[in-house]
Design a protein around this motif. Structure first.
Motif, PDB file in Angstrom:
ATOM      1  N   GLY A 163       0.797  -1.218   0.000  1.00 24.39           N
ATOM      2  CA  GLY A 163       0.000   0.000   0.000  1.00 24.39           C
ATOM      3  C   GLY A 163       0.828   1.265   0.000  1.00 24.39           C
ATOM      4  N   ILE A 164       2.054   1.186  -0.511  1.00 25.19           N
ATOM      5  CA  ILE A 164       2.899   2.380  -0.561  1.00 25.19           C
ATOM      6  C   ILE A 164       2.608   3.148  -1.849  1.00 25.19           C
ATOM      7  CG2 ILE A 164       5.296   3.194  -0.703  1.00 25.19           C
ATOM      8  CD1 ILE A 164       6.006   0.689   0.966  1.00 25.19           C
ATOM      9  N   GLN A 165       2.310   4.425  -1.722  1.00 25.47           N
ATOM     10  CA  GLN A 165       2.022   5.234  -2.904  1.00 25.47           C
ATOM     11  C   GLN A 165       3.336   5.670  -3.527  1.00 25.47           C
ATOM     12  OE1 GLN A 165      -0.903   5.748  -4.224  1.00 25.47           O
ATOM     13  NE2 GLN A 165      -2.032   4.742  -2.570  1.00 25.47           N
ATOM     14  N   VAL A 166       3.597   5.230  -4.750  1.00 30.65           N
ATOM     15  CA  VAL A 166       4.819   5.639  -5.432  1.00 30.65           C
ATOM     16  C   VAL A 166       4.424   6.629  -6.528  1.00 30.65           C
ATOM     17  CG1 VAL A 166       6.895   4.837  -6.592  1.00 30.65           C
ATOM     18  CG2 VAL A 166       5.728   3.333  -4.999  1.00 30.65           C
ATOM     19  N   SER A 167       5.033   7.807  -6.482  1.00 32.99           N
ATOM     20  CA  SER A 167       4.601   8.842  -7.423  1.00 32.99           C
ATOM     21  C   SER A 167       5.466   8.842  -8.681  1.00 32.99           C
ATOM     22  CB  SER A 167       4.674  10.207  -6.743  1.00 32.99           C
ATOM     23  OG  SER A 167       5.943  10.385  -6.186  1.00 32.99           O
ATOM     24  N   ASP A 168       4.880   9.200  -9.799  1.00 29.03           N
ATOM     25  CA  ASP A 168       5.560   9.360 -11.093  1.00 29.03           C
ATOM     26  C   ASP A 168       6.211   8.087 -11.620  1.00 29.03           C
ATOM     27  OD1 ASP A 168       4.920  12.047 -11.000  1.00 29.03           O
ATOM     28  OD2 ASP A 168       6.742  12.517  -9.857  1.00 29.03           O
ATOM     29  N   MET A 169       5.521   6.967 -11.520  1.00 30.27           N
ATOM     30  CA  MET A 169       6.064   5.762 -12.143  1.00 30.27           C
ATOM     31  C   MET A 169       5.886   5.864 -13.656  1.00 30.27           C
ATOM     32  SD  MET A 169       4.969   2.536  -9.833  1.00 30.27           S
ATOM     33  CE  MET A 169       3.387   3.066  -9.242  1.00 30.27           C
ATOM     34  N   ILE A 170       6.822   5.278 -14.425  1.00 28.22           N
ATOM     35  CA  ILE A 170       6.665   5.374 -15.886  1.00 28.22           C
ATOM     36  C   ILE A 170       5.483   4.541 -16.372  1.00 28.22           C
ATOM     37  CG2 ILE A 170       9.000   6.065 -16.597  1.00 28.22           C
ATOM     38  CD1 ILE A 170       9.530   3.066 -17.083  1.00 28.22           C
ATOM     39  N   LEU A 171       5.153   3.509 -15.627  1.00 26.96           N
ATOM     40  CA  LEU A 171       3.965   2.720 -15.972  1.00 26.96           C
ATOM     41  C   LEU A 171       3.267   2.393 -14.663  1.00 26.96           C
ATOM     42  CD1 LEU A 171       2.344   1.332 -18.158  1.00 26.96           C
ATOM     43  CD2 LEU A 171       3.861  -0.619 -17.981  1.00 26.96           C
ATOM     44  N   ASP A 172       2.096   2.981 -14.470  1.00 32.37           N
ATOM     45  CA  ASP A 172       1.391   2.815 -13.207  1.00 32.37           C
ATOM     46  C   ASP A 172       0.200   1.888 -13.434  1.00 32.37           C
ATOM     47  OD1 ASP A 172       0.184   3.001 -10.786  1.00 32.37           O
ATOM     48  OD2 ASP A 172       0.429   5.165 -10.587  1.00 32.37           O
TER      49      ASP A 172
END
Lengths: 359, 125, 142
Positions: free
Chosen positions: B89-98
């Motif tokens: 449940g960790i929000q990772v911001s700005d992934m190239i493919l979400d």
């Protein structure tokens, strides 16, 4: 610009024994983009470490994947052994190498068969698996199991192989090699095989490194990367030179595997020659406290186990990063620019093991 | 023989610059892993260069955990980051493919974040 | 006319560890060679009479399994291969597993083992033939 179409590939596909789903974005016959989706086999077995004791977790680790089962068990045990500072008897370490290399032969023969089947070379598929049955026979003779045999345990191995048996096995290995030779010749020299795989699914050396390729996929692109060079376990006494090809296409990946079977057979002979007498396990007392990233080389490449113990019989964390997971980004790179008909061949060329990947 | 493993603890704010530096030095991303501790998430970024093991470790709070993505620097990271999002449940911001939480499609949301090792061990151990 | 002489099978990997999968494939290869009984492995569910499933059912593949089953023509039989397909094995405790194959579709034959051996798999398929025969007769009389 041609019209773009999205073609689904999998999860149930004749060429794949396992489910993976790819959305292929096509322009005419050309793949321009790929979106993988996984999760068909996700079981969540990493969390079982909170329900099973660290010694029982060996069985769970062995069932991450049924093909490289034994090496999964060994990699996990090695992590725990380092955390607990256990000294493993030499004989146990040599036996681990023996079964580990045998697993590699079995896995590569399996792959050669499946790959031959994928290019429509059915008789070659049958012959590869015929030879593979002889390898499985050795597993069965020595441990009682064919694919999952539970020989690894924390502190050593469960079963010993007597010297008489080892001498017999040396003869059996020679027989396997004799039967394998004509097979290898077909893979290395046959026009059909070469023509189907050459210059298909190219991966450059730079890309292989950048995208984190491991195992035969990396070695076929010219990266001499083999975790056995870390000299864990009995590899301390058995020198291994990575087998490297430079072409970077599907054919090169096939050649790497064909040659690795010879290498593994050779390693097993050296094990039989060098194996010392003695105990096969040390007594395990206490519970693991501490952490370690254990890295071993599987048939498909580097695998990482992270174990973290908290001083109780249950582990805090058990994490696996399997080779196929690392090989997905290189696969996506290979698929871009290929034709639709090449997709099955390229997907198979990384030797995907989906149940490993999703755990 | 066991290999030497270098584990370096860094701050969350340093992550991008450290990742940039290390990938320029020719390291390969081995894995990104997450471990739930009693009061924080421990995130491990493991790298390797010619069999040299190098691990960056940082910790983030359990409440509303967020991380910046390193996938625009090191492409394979997006798989691990999506995995982390789905399991912890960790929000990772700005992934190239979400994948927007559809990477594993699991029945339960963030299963690794809800069950803590401490709970089960006091129960059974 | 009897399907019994030449049943076609389709194999789907639920969430198996591969152990049973490769044993299913091993059945097709020279040592065991089930093709000598007229059994052919096909890729298309519409052609198949017997569905072999290895591994348990999880959240994502339950619709896939249901779809495959629905696409098969009557009469059809389902064989669950290995401990995971029968009950879920120890993965039944995992958060993402629903359990054995019988949680989604009706199963006719359960094949035990971890991994199930080729001999047992062949035995399971032969048992499924009797089920198929019975189903076909019921269909004719109905």
């Amino acid at each position: 610009m041609a019209k773009r179409t999205i073609v689904p590939f999998g999860p149930q596909h004749p060429v794949l024994p396992e489910p993976i789903h790819l959305d292929l974005v096509l322009e005419d016959e050309m793949v321009v983009d790929v979106l993988p989706s996984v999760g068909f086999i996700h079981r969540g077995l990493e969390l079982l470490c909170q329900k099973k004791s660290f010694q029982d977790m060996v069985f769970v680790a062995e069932r991450i994947c049924g093909i490289c089962s034994f090496i999964h068990g060994v990699g996990y045990c090695q992590g725990i052994e380092k955390v607990m500072n256990l000294d493993i008897p030499k004989r146990a370490q040599f036996l681990r190498v023996f079964w580990g290399e045998l697993s590699r032969v079995h896995s590569h023969l399996l792959w050669l068969g499946l790959a031959a089947d994928a290019i429509g070379f059915e008789s070659l598929f049958m012959h590869s698996w015929r030879v593979r049955e002889k390898v499985l026979a050795i597993f069965e003779e020595t441990t009682g199991g064919r694919v999952i045999f539970g020989a690894a345990k924390v502190g050593g191995v469960r079963i010993d192989i007597s010297q008489d048996k080892l001498d017999q096995l040396a003869i059996a290995l020679d027989e396997i090699q004799k039967e394998y030779e004509p097979l290898a010749k077909v893979f290395l020299e046959d026009y059909t095989v070469q023509h189907r795989w050459s210059e298909v699914g190219y991966l450059s050396k730079e890309d292989a490194h950048q995208l984190g390729a491991v195992g035969p996929t990396a070695r076929a692109s010219g990266l001499p990367q083999d975790m056995r060079k870390l000299r864990y376990g009995a590899y301390e006494d058995l020198e291994v030179e990575p087998i490297v090809e430079t072409a970077g296409d599907c054919y090169a990946r096939c050649v790497v595997r064909v040659k690795e079977i010879y290498q593994s057979l050779d390693l097993m002979r050296r094990v039989i020659h060098k194996i010392p007498a003695g105990e096969i396990e040390t007594k395990v007392t206490g519970f693991p406290q501490g952490e370690y990233f254990s890295r071993v080389e599987q048939p498909r490449g580097e695998v990482v186990y992270y174990v973290k113990g908290n001083g109780t019989k249950f582990l805090d964390r058990f994490r696996v990063r399997t080779p196929t997971f690392a090989n997905i980004p290189p696969l996506l790179q290979m698929l871009k620019g290929c034709t639709l008909a090449d997709v099955p061949a390229i997907v198979l060329s990384i030797d995907p093991c989906i149940s490993c990947t999703e755990r | 023989m066991f290999e030497d493993q270098e584990i370096v603890t860094i701050e969350r704010s340093e992550l991008i610059s450290r990742a940039q530096k290390i990938s320029k030095e020719g390291y390969r991303l081995v894995q990104i892993g997450c471990t739930k501790q009693s009061d924080h998430f421990q995130i491990d970024y493991t790298f390797d260069k010619e069999y040299r093991f190098y691990n960056l470790r940082l910790s983030i709070p359990l409440d509303h955990p967020t991380l910046p993505s390193i996938s625009h620097l090191i492409m394979p990271a997006f798989l691990y980051e999506n995995e982390m999002h789905d399991l912890f449940g960790i929000q990772v911001s700005d992934m190239i493919l979400d994948y927007q939480g559809k990477f594993y499609n699991i029945a339960k949301k963030a299963p690794f974040a809800t069950i803590s090792a401490a709970d089960t061990t006091t129960e059974k151990g | 006319m009897s399907i019994k002489k030449s049943p076609w099978i389709i194999h789907y990997d639920g969430s198996s560890c591969n152990g049973c999968d490769i044993e299913v494939l091993a059945c097709l290869t020279p040592l065991y060679d089930i093709e000598r009984f007229g059994i052919i492995n096909v890729g298309n569910p519409k052609h198949a009479d017997i569905l072999l499933i290895t591994g348990g059912v999880n959240q994502q593949n339950k619709t896939v399994i249901k779809n495959l089953y629905d696409q098969m023509a009557e009469p059809k039989a389902v064989v669950a291969i290995g401990a995971c397909a029968c009950t879920g094995h120890f993965f039944a405790e995992c958060y993402n597993m629903l359990g054995g194959v019988d949680t989604v579709i009706p199963v006719d034959v359960f094949v035990p083992g971890c991994a199930a051996r080729p001999e047992v798999i062949i035995d399971g398929v032969v048992k499924a033939l009797a089920v198929l025969e019975k189903k076909q007769q019921e269909k004719v009389t109905a």
